[in-house]
Scaffold this active site. Structure first.
Site, PDB file in Angstrom:
ATOM      1  N   HIS A 173      53.972  39.255 -83.221  1.00  0.00           N
ATOM      2  CA  HIS A 173      54.626  39.516 -81.934  1.00  0.00           C
ATOM      3  C   HIS A 173      53.855  40.741 -81.627  1.00  0.00           C
ATOM      4  O   HIS A 173      53.830  41.800 -82.154  1.00  0.00           O
ATOM      5  CB  HIS A 173      56.042  40.034 -82.342  1.00  0.00           C
ATOM      6  CG  HIS A 173      56.923  38.816 -82.711  1.00  0.00           C
ATOM      7  ND1 HIS A 173      57.890  38.612 -83.459  1.00  0.00           N
ATOM      8  CD2 HIS A 173      56.981  37.646 -82.073  1.00  0.00           C
ATOM      9  CE1 HIS A 173      58.679  37.661 -83.644  1.00  0.00           C
ATOM     10  NE2 HIS A 173      57.939  36.918 -82.680  1.00  0.00           N
ATOM     11  N   GLU A 176      55.050  44.731 -81.711  1.00  0.00           N
ATOM     12  CA  GLU A 176      55.359  45.505 -82.953  1.00  0.00           C
ATOM     13  C   GLU A 176      53.906  45.964 -83.366  1.00  0.00           C
ATOM     14  O   GLU A 176      53.385  45.509 -84.441  1.00  0.00           O
ATOM     15  CB  GLU A 176      55.678  44.353 -84.014  1.00  0.00           C
ATOM     16  CG  GLU A 176      56.958  43.926 -83.375  1.00  0.00           C
ATOM     17  CD  GLU A 176      57.443  42.871 -84.165  1.00  0.00           C
ATOM     18  OE1 GLU A 176      57.033  42.363 -85.282  1.00  0.00           O
ATOM     19  OE2 GLU A 176      58.499  41.997 -83.761  1.00  0.00           O
ATOM     20  N   HIS A 305      56.298  42.580 -89.771  1.00  0.00           N
ATOM     21  CA  HIS A 305      56.934  42.774 -88.569  1.00  0.00           C
ATOM     22  C   HIS A 305      57.726  44.168 -88.300  1.00  0.00           C
ATOM     23  O   HIS A 305      57.718  44.883 -89.356  1.00  0.00           O
ATOM     24  CB  HIS A 305      58.203  41.570 -88.478  1.00  0.00           C
ATOM     25  CG  HIS A 305      57.481  40.216 -88.169  1.00  0.00           C
ATOM     26  ND1 HIS A 305      57.733  39.590 -86.857  1.00  0.00           N
ATOM     27  CD2 HIS A 305      56.810  39.182 -88.889  1.00  0.00           C
ATOM     28  CE1 HIS A 305      57.176  38.326 -87.086  1.00  0.00           C
ATOM     29  NE2 HIS A 305      56.478  38.055 -88.312  1.00  0.00           N
ATOM     30  N   GLU A 381      60.106  43.209 -92.652  1.00  0.00           N
ATOM     31  CA  GLU A 381      60.332  44.106 -91.353  1.00  0.00           C
ATOM     32  C   GLU A 381      60.267  45.542 -91.587  1.00  0.00           C
ATOM     33  O   GLU A 381      61.078  46.234 -92.556  1.00  0.00           O
ATOM     34  CB  GLU A 381      62.000  43.884 -90.814  1.00  0.00           C
ATOM     35  CG  GLU A 381      62.313  42.361 -90.817  1.00  0.00           C
ATOM     36  CD  GLU A 381      61.639  41.953 -89.117  1.00  0.00           C
ATOM     37  OE1 GLU A 381      61.135  42.825 -88.353  1.00  0.00           O
ATOM     38  OE2 GLU A 381      61.786  40.938 -88.698  1.00  0.00           O
TER      39      GLU A 381
END
Length: 422
Positions: A173, A176, A305, A381
């Site tokens: 992504h 990020e 992420h 994350e």
């Protein structure tokens, strides 16, 4: 369609600036609101607010009982606050001026690689090339090219034969930035650190890195739109703003593809998963690279992420179906969380992503587990829990690297104890 309309309006009201030959969208006095949705009635109204007021959703909308972050331009803030009051939706302002936060997260152009600031793609790739030239235990390659022709680079660290491997990927992504910063931090620790534990891990296991899965989107976040998420292939669809671009590549893997997820079927939204699986050259290249290794060689696949401080395990497509060795994976994830909290107090929550986060199909970790039979896979994350969100200031990069490295040490040790590397 829905959210590209939002982006179009934001672009119209944003101020263009010249920055070393680039034109970048600015967000002066844009606010980021954290919105708390308590029930399904509020959820349905929240989903519709972009029809009345231009907003930029930063999170997938999963269900009630959660909070969501949105970006709102100065001219619409009074209206959105009145609407939330009318709907009895609780909210708070977490960022008063988004541009000031973005300036705190500014990147260094043309500098040497470090982990005190964010870097452009060329700096990251130059550093990778330098490491590959210096160390004969590194095998470096270009596994494929992006839609716009940029290299997707890999680094394999192997100091002796017969090792099993850990696979780490980053920045699928675009927005990020902390993802590739952390992935390269870990790689640097394995190559150059004097830490005895890191050197032990570099001897005992092979390590395979793809630090930048989405180079086109990453460059676009530096040069044009900091809030961009997807890659940059034209989707083949249009709306009132013109052509729509990009596929969410972590929705494009061919494992339970298209079964669930917020707006994965809206071609102009941030989370569009494609018309079918495996449409993106970047994802095909990554899958071919993983598949090029012998079965049973890669024993752990970790995708980095932002944000939320989670260790998300399979599965994402369901909140009622769990892998056969789920309890084992939970023990391994617990080891990461217990160690990652020690340096700075950052608490990581762990469990199946469909249960903890939201139900979504076509993610890398599920493909790696379900299709490639890799026994421990997860999405990490990173920081934070929503104060800065996707816009984590660069002065936190090293702290993130430190806490994740501590978590990784414990994770690998526990995975070894659990027989993952047998």
């Amino acid at each position: 369609m829905k959210l590209l309309f939002t982006l179009a309006v934001l672009s119209l009201v944003a101020i263009a600036m010249a920055n070393a030959g680039r034109t970048a969208t600015r967000y002066d006095n844009f606010k980021v609101y954290k919105v708390f949705i308590k029930n399904r009635l509020q959820l349905e109204e929240f989903k519709k607010i972009h029809h009345q007021i231009p907003v930029h959703f930063l999170n997938e909308i999963a269900g009630p009982g959660r909070s969501y972050d949105i970006v709102v331009a100065p001219g619409h803030q009074r209206a959105i606050e009145k609407l939330f009051d009318f709907l009895e939706i609780v909210f708070e302002t977490v960022i008063e001026d988004l541009q000031k936060v973005l300036d705190m997260s500014a990147y260094s152009s043309g500098s040497d690689m470090d982990w005190d600031t964010y870097h452009e793609l060329d700096v990251i790739y130059d550093w990778i090339d330098q490491q590959c030239d210096k160390h004969d235990f590194l095998d470096c390659d270009v596994i494929g090219h992006s839609h716009e022709g940029r290299a997707i680079k890999s680094v394999k660290l192997s100091k002796k034969g017969g090792n099993k491997a850990v696979f780490i990927e980053g920045n699928i992504h675009a927005m990020e930035w902390i993802s590739s910063a952390t992935v390269t931090y870990i790689l640097n620790q394995l190559i150059n650190s004097d830490d005895s534990k890191m050197q032990e891990l570099s001897e005992k296991y092979d390590w395979i890195f793809v630090p930048m899965v989405n180079p086109d989107g990453f460059v676009y976040t530096h040069e044009v739109e900091r809030l961009w998420r997807k890659n940059r292939r034209p989707s083949g669809y249009t709306n009132s703003s013109g052509d729509c671009y990009g596929i969410d590549m972590n929705r494009n893997f061919d494992y339970h593809w298209g079964g669930a997820g917020w707006n994965i079927d809206e071609p102009c939204d941030h989370w569009f998963g494609g018309d079918e699986p495996n449409t993106e050259v970047e994802i095909v290249a990554l899958q071919k690279f993983v598949s090029s290794f012998d079965d049973g060689y890669i024993r752990s696949y970790m995708a980095f992420h932002a944000y939320g401080q989670y260790i998300l395990l399979p599965y994402g497509h369901s909140n009622t179906e769990f892998p056969p060795n789920y309890d084992q994976m939970m023990r391994i994830a617990e080891a990461f969380a217990d160690s990652a909290v020690e340096p700075y107090g950052s608490k990581f929550t762990y469990g199946a992503s469909g249960l903890l986060n939201y139900v979504v199909s076509g993610a890398a970790k599920d493909w790696a587990y379900g299709e490639k039979k890799i026994p421990f896979t997860c999405t990490v994350e990173l920081r934070d829990k929503g104060t800065y969100g996707f816009f984590l200031p660069s002065n936190q990069i090293t702290e993130v690297g430190v806490e994740v490295t501590e978590g990784l040490k414990a994770l690998i040790d526990k995975a070894e104890d659990e027989g993952i590397f047998d």
